[in-house]
Design a protein around this motif. Structure first.
Motif, PDB file in Angstrom:
ATOM      1  N   LEU A  41       1.979 -18.411 -16.281  1.00 31.27           N
ATOM      2  CA  LEU A  41       1.285 -19.361 -17.151  1.00 31.27           C
ATOM      3  C   LEU A  41      -0.101 -18.859 -17.535  1.00 31.27           C
ATOM      4  O   LEU A  41      -0.512 -18.965 -18.698  1.00 31.27           O
ATOM      5  CB  LEU A  41       1.178 -20.722 -16.449  1.00 31.27           C
ATOM      6  CG  LEU A  41       2.455 -21.556 -16.356  1.00 31.27           C
ATOM      7  CD1 LEU A  41       2.223 -22.785 -15.478  1.00 31.27           C
ATOM      8  CD2 LEU A  41       2.919 -21.987 -17.747  1.00 31.27           C
ATOM      9  N   GLU A  42      -0.812 -18.308 -16.539  1.00 30.04           N
ATOM     10  CA  GLU A  42      -2.165 -17.822 -16.827  1.00 30.04           C
ATOM     11  C   GLU A  42      -2.139 -16.655 -17.806  1.00 30.04           C
ATOM     12  O   GLU A  42      -2.965 -16.578 -18.727  1.00 30.04           O
ATOM     13  CB  GLU A  42      -2.861 -17.410 -15.538  1.00 30.04           C
ATOM     14  CG  GLU A  42      -4.279 -16.904 -15.769  1.00 30.04           C
ATOM     15  CD  GLU A  42      -5.002 -16.611 -14.470  1.00 30.04           C
ATOM     16  OE1 GLU A  42      -6.103 -16.022 -14.549  1.00 30.04           O
ATOM     17  OE2 GLU A  42      -4.483 -16.952 -13.403  1.00 30.04           O
ATOM     18  N   PHE A  54      -0.924 -18.374 -21.306  1.00 28.96           N
ATOM     19  CA  PHE A  54      -1.636 -19.486 -21.931  1.00 28.96           C
ATOM     20  C   PHE A  54      -3.051 -19.714 -21.414  1.00 28.96           C
ATOM     21  O   PHE A  54      -3.746 -20.596 -21.906  1.00 28.96           O
ATOM     22  CB  PHE A  54      -0.836 -20.792 -21.739  1.00 28.96           C
ATOM     23  CG  PHE A  54       0.578 -20.721 -22.238  1.00 28.96           C
ATOM     24  CD1 PHE A  54       0.855 -20.686 -23.597  1.00 28.96           C
ATOM     25  CD2 PHE A  54       1.633 -20.662 -21.342  1.00 28.96           C
ATOM     26  CE1 PHE A  54       2.157 -20.620 -24.057  1.00 28.96           C
ATOM     27  CE2 PHE A  54       2.943 -20.591 -21.785  1.00 28.96           C
ATOM     28  CZ  PHE A  54       3.208 -20.567 -23.147  1.00 28.96           C
ATOM     29  N   TRP A  68      -5.852 -20.039 -17.800  1.00 34.56           N
ATOM     30  CA  TRP A  68      -5.850 -20.732 -16.518  1.00 34.56           C
ATOM     31  C   TRP A  68      -5.708 -22.247 -16.636  1.00 34.56           C
ATOM     32  O   TRP A  68      -5.207 -22.915 -15.737  1.00 34.56           O
ATOM     33  CB  TRP A  68      -7.108 -20.391 -15.725  1.00 34.56           C
ATOM     34  CG  TRP A  68      -8.397 -20.820 -16.372  1.00 34.56           C
ATOM     35  CD1 TRP A  68      -9.190 -20.071 -17.190  1.00 34.56           C
ATOM     36  CD2 TRP A  68      -9.029 -22.109 -16.270  1.00 34.56           C
ATOM     37  NE1 TRP A  68     -10.285 -20.805 -17.600  1.00 34.56           N
ATOM     38  CE2 TRP A  68     -10.222 -22.054 -17.040  1.00 34.56           C
ATOM     39  CE3 TRP A  68      -8.731 -23.282 -15.593  1.00 34.56           C
ATOM     40  CZ2 TRP A  68     -11.081 -23.142 -17.162  1.00 34.56           C
ATOM     41  CZ3 TRP A  68      -9.589 -24.374 -15.704  1.00 34.56           C
ATOM     42  CH2 TRP A  68     -10.753 -24.294 -16.477  1.00 34.56           C
ATOM     43  N   GLN A  69      -6.124 -22.815 -17.775  1.00 35.47           N
ATOM     44  CA  GLN A  69      -6.034 -24.271 -17.941  1.00 35.47           C
ATOM     45  C   GLN A  69      -4.587 -24.760 -17.892  1.00 35.47           C
ATOM     46  O   GLN A  69      -4.316 -25.897 -17.499  1.00 35.47           O
ATOM     47  CB  GLN A  69      -6.670 -24.699 -19.272  1.00 35.47           C
ATOM     48  CG  GLN A  69      -8.166 -24.516 -19.342  1.00 35.47           C
ATOM     49  CD  GLN A  69      -8.572 -23.151 -19.885  1.00 35.47           C
ATOM     50  OE1 GLN A  69      -7.765 -22.224 -19.908  1.00 35.47           O
ATOM     51  NE2 GLN A  69      -9.807 -23.045 -20.342  1.00 35.47           N
ATOM     52  N   SER A  70      -3.653 -23.897 -18.283  1.00 35.23           N
ATOM     53  CA  SER A  70      -2.249 -24.308 -18.318  1.00 35.23           C
ATOM     54  C   SER A  70      -1.722 -24.648 -16.931  1.00 35.23           C
ATOM     55  O   SER A  70      -0.804 -25.468 -16.798  1.00 35.23           O
ATOM     56  CB  SER A  70      -1.393 -23.206 -18.958  1.00 35.23           C
ATOM     57  OG  SER A  70      -1.477 -21.999 -18.205  1.00 35.23           O
ATOM     58  N   ASN A  71      -2.283 -24.031 -15.896  1.00 35.37           N
ATOM     59  CA  ASN A  71      -1.851 -24.347 -14.539  1.00 35.37           C
ATOM     60  C   ASN A  71      -2.144 -25.803 -14.193  1.00 35.37           C
ATOM     61  O   ASN A  71      -1.315 -26.499 -13.586  1.00 35.37           O
ATOM     62  CB  ASN A  71      -2.551 -23.425 -13.539  1.00 35.37           C
ATOM     63  CG  ASN A  71      -1.944 -22.043 -13.506  1.00 35.37           C
ATOM     64  OD1 ASN A  71      -0.894 -21.829 -12.928  1.00 35.37           O
ATOM     65  ND2 ASN A  71      -2.625 -21.094 -14.137  1.00 35.37           N
ATOM     66  N   SER A 121      -6.080 -33.535 -12.388  1.00 31.82           N
ATOM     67  CA  SER A 121      -5.539 -32.285 -12.929  1.00 31.82           C
ATOM     68  C   SER A 121      -5.916 -32.114 -14.397  1.00 31.82           C
ATOM     69  O   SER A 121      -6.279 -31.019 -14.839  1.00 31.82           O
ATOM     70  CB  SER A 121      -4.014 -32.275 -12.777  1.00 31.82           C
ATOM     71  OG  SER A 121      -3.634 -32.317 -11.416  1.00 31.82           O
ATOM     72  N   LEU A 135      -2.630 -28.276 -16.381  1.00 32.70           N
ATOM     73  CA  LEU A 135      -1.811 -29.152 -17.221  1.00 32.70           C
ATOM     74  C   LEU A 135      -0.406 -29.275 -16.637  1.00 32.70           C
ATOM     75  O   LEU A 135       0.212 -30.354 -16.697  1.00 32.70           O
ATOM     76  CB  LEU A 135      -1.760 -28.608 -18.651  1.00 32.70           C
ATOM     77  CG  LEU A 135      -3.082 -28.655 -19.424  1.00 32.70           C
ATOM     78  CD1 LEU A 135      -2.925 -27.985 -20.786  1.00 32.70           C
ATOM     79  CD2 LEU A 135      -3.564 -30.091 -19.587  1.00 32.70           C
ATOM     80  N   PHE A 136       0.073 -28.189 -16.055  1.00 31.25           N
ATOM     81  CA  PHE A 136       1.400 -28.227 -15.439  1.00 31.25           C
ATOM     82  C   PHE A 136       1.406 -29.124 -14.206  1.00 31.25           C
ATOM     83  O   PHE A 136       2.346 -29.897 -13.989  1.00 31.25           O
ATOM     84  CB  PHE A 136       1.846 -26.807 -15.084  1.00 31.25           C
ATOM     85  CG  PHE A 136       3.247 -26.729 -14.557  1.00 31.25           C
ATOM     86  CD1 PHE A 136       4.335 -26.878 -15.401  1.00 31.25           C
ATOM     87  CD2 PHE A 136       3.485 -26.517 -13.210  1.00 31.25           C
ATOM     88  CE1 PHE A 136       5.636 -26.821 -14.915  1.00 31.25           C
ATOM     89  CE2 PHE A 136       4.774 -26.449 -12.710  1.00 31.25           C
ATOM     90  CZ  PHE A 136       5.856 -26.604 -13.570  1.00 31.25           C
ATOM     91  N   ALA A 176      -8.321 -29.133 -16.210  1.00 33.79           N
ATOM     92  CA  ALA A 176      -7.982 -28.343 -17.395  1.00 33.79           C
ATOM     93  C   ALA A 176      -9.044 -28.458 -18.478  1.00 33.79           C
ATOM     94  O   ALA A 176      -9.270 -27.507 -19.241  1.00 33.79           O
ATOM     95  CB  ALA A 176      -6.622 -28.787 -17.938  1.00 33.79           C
TER      96      ALA A 176
END
Length: 354
Positions: A109-110, A113, A115-118, A41, A120-121, A45
């Motif tokens: 989140l997208e 912040f 798409w990378q935040s998804n 994951s 990281l979550f 990211a």
């Protein structure tokens, strides 16, 4: 491709993870899978190109598949009969929470912040699950029940499982029902956002009908496990799913498809899926001996993810003009699901757990 690559790697890796859990126990493969999922994951990211993102998704899938395969094998280790059906139903309800919350939370989140935040979550969730596993989960497969299998013997085990009509019938039923859900996940966002104009951050509200219906079906199934036979609940679930997806084909043909009119048939389909999948999974695993539960869960998961991979590729190859294309693939999948049950399971003598 980020979806198809994930499903393909998920499907193939299960064939290895399952036998490993039969040989060394459930706990270590599960923790190793969670570590790999978390690292995958993070790599997603940080991916600078689409090719690296796809490769990272495959790593994420290999780790994630351990959770599904080993989780189902743990159910087989610790339960049997109606208790196994209830356990699978509760497992299904927990799995349904993610598809219910993911589009809603992911869209927010997208938007806020990127798409990378998804990813990281999901890395955060993987890390927290790893900690919870280390603190709370003990080993469920005794040393005396473990079985090491070399490649030739493993191939023989899979071939033997493939010849077990009852196991394969139950497995195909859950696989084709899962294919319908993957077709929905692949095609519904495009149909709802691009064709019907649903804002990205509101997509989750319309998709929630499917996991909510699935949770309801799982809950009712778990409550009925002592009063209704496994086969009867599969019959009910299969008919509900076929009827719901047939309506999904009918609505676009009559020009009545909209984000709101689709909610009821989607909920009807997913409620039927909640009846069928836990009973099919429990039926498949109780059809084999406990020592082969990991391999059986792996083969069943391979069929389920493999069917999902095929339905996703089919959806990607279609030119979507409405919700019709999604409905057709979902209807074909649910019809094959019910057909597999009728042909491969129904004619066979009923066992006491059925």
């Amino acid at each position: 491709m980020t979806v198809s690559a994930y499903l393909g790697a998920f499907a193939l890796a299960q064939l290895v993870v399952g036998p490993i859990s039969d040989a060394i126990g459930r706990r270590k493969p599960l923790m190793a899978g969670l570590i790999l999922f978390t690292l995958g994951s993070i790599a997603c990211a940080a991916a600078p190109t689409i090719d690296i993102l796809i490769a990272a998704r495959m790593i994420q899938a290999i780790g994630g598949c351990a959770c599904l395969v080993v989780g189902r094998a743990i159910v087989r280790d610790t339960t049997d009969g109606p208790a196994a059906t209830r356990a699978m139903a509760y497992l299904g309800m927990s799995l349904a929470v993610a598809p219910m919350l993911a589009p809603l939370l992911g869209g927010q989140l997208e938007t806020a912040f990127g798409w990378q935040s998804n990813f990281l979550f999901t890395a955060l969730l993987g890390g927290l699950t790893l900690i919870a596993t280390m603190l709370t989960l003990g080993e469920t497969l005794p040393v005396s029940a473990r079985r090491y299998t070399h490649m030739i013997a493993l191939t023989g085990t899979y071939l033997r499982l493939c010849t077990m009509g009852k196991f394969m019938g139950y497995s195909f039923s859950s696989a084709f029902m899962g294919a319908a859900f993957q077709a929905f996940l692949a095609g519904a966002p495009f149909a709802l956002i691009v064709i019907m104009g649903v804002p990205v951050e509101q997509l989750g509200y319309f998709i929630m009908a499917v996991p909510i219906g699935y949770i309801i079906g799982n809950f009712i199934s778990s409550r009925m496990s002592h009063r209704a036979s496994r086969r009867r609940m599969i019959w009910v679930g299969g008919i509900m799913a076929v009827a719901g997806t047939a309506i999904l084909v009918f609505l676009p043909l009559t020009g009545m498809d909209s984000p709101y009119t689709l909610i009821l048939p989607l909920a009807f389909y997913s409620c039927g899926s909640g009846f069928l999948i836990p009973n099919s999974l429990a039926g498949a695993l109780t059809a084999v001996e406990p020592a082969a539960a990991g391999s059986a869960a792996a083969l069943g998961g391979f069929l389920q993810m493999g069917a999902g991979f095929v339905s996703t590729v089919i959806m990607a190859s279609l030119v979507q003009t409405s919700f019709l294309q999604v409905g057709l693939v979902m209807f074909a999948s649910t019809a094959l699901c019910l057909l597999a049950f009728i042909v491969m399971v129904v004619p066979r003598p009923r066992a006491a757990t059925d």
